[in-house]
Scaffold this motif. Structure first.
Motif: not given
Length: 124
Positions: A8-13, A39-44, A81-83
């Motif tokens: 996930l790109k969110s992991a860095a944030l 936060l449940n973050i899904a790739p797609k 969307d999270f980002l």
């Protein structure tokens, strides 16, 4: 929490968030908000292959994996969307109305989940 094991790109944030919470500004956040967000973050697609993170604004930490206990609010969204929400490009209320974000738990706690709690991305 190791951001490198995530696609996930969110992991860095979220890794930056961890450092942010250790700062004075972060300590002020924990005093001001005092809530636990899962936060449940899904790739797609929401609900598919989600990675779970906990932003604990009681203890001032970010961890990977489900919260032990009952979080104040659980959010589900896609990585992009999270980002967008965390960086202030998408309004959280609009995201919710559009179905880009799902909320389970306290709505008043959810309303404190704003881009202001996230560190500003460093300018390169």
């Amino acid at each position: 929490m190791d951001g490198s094991s995530s696609s996930l790109k969110s992991a860095a944030l979220l890794e930056q968030m961890k450092l942010h919470l250790a700062s004075d500004a972060g300590k002020d956040l924990t005093k001001k908000i005092g809530l636990v967000y899962q936060l449940n973050i899904a790739p797609k697609k929401i609900g598919t292959d989600e990675e779970i993170y906990v932003v604990d604004l009681k203890e001032g930490k970010v961890t990977k994996g489900p919260y032990k206990g009952k979080p104040d609010v659980t959010f589900s969204f896609t990585d992009n969307d999270f980002l967008s929400i965390a960086t202030g490009k998408m309004n959280p209320q609009i995201a919710f109305i559009r179905g880009a974000m799902k909320i389970k738990g306290s709505i008043s706690a959810a309303q404190k989940f704003t881009p202001d709690i996230f560190p500003k991305p460093s300018k390169l």
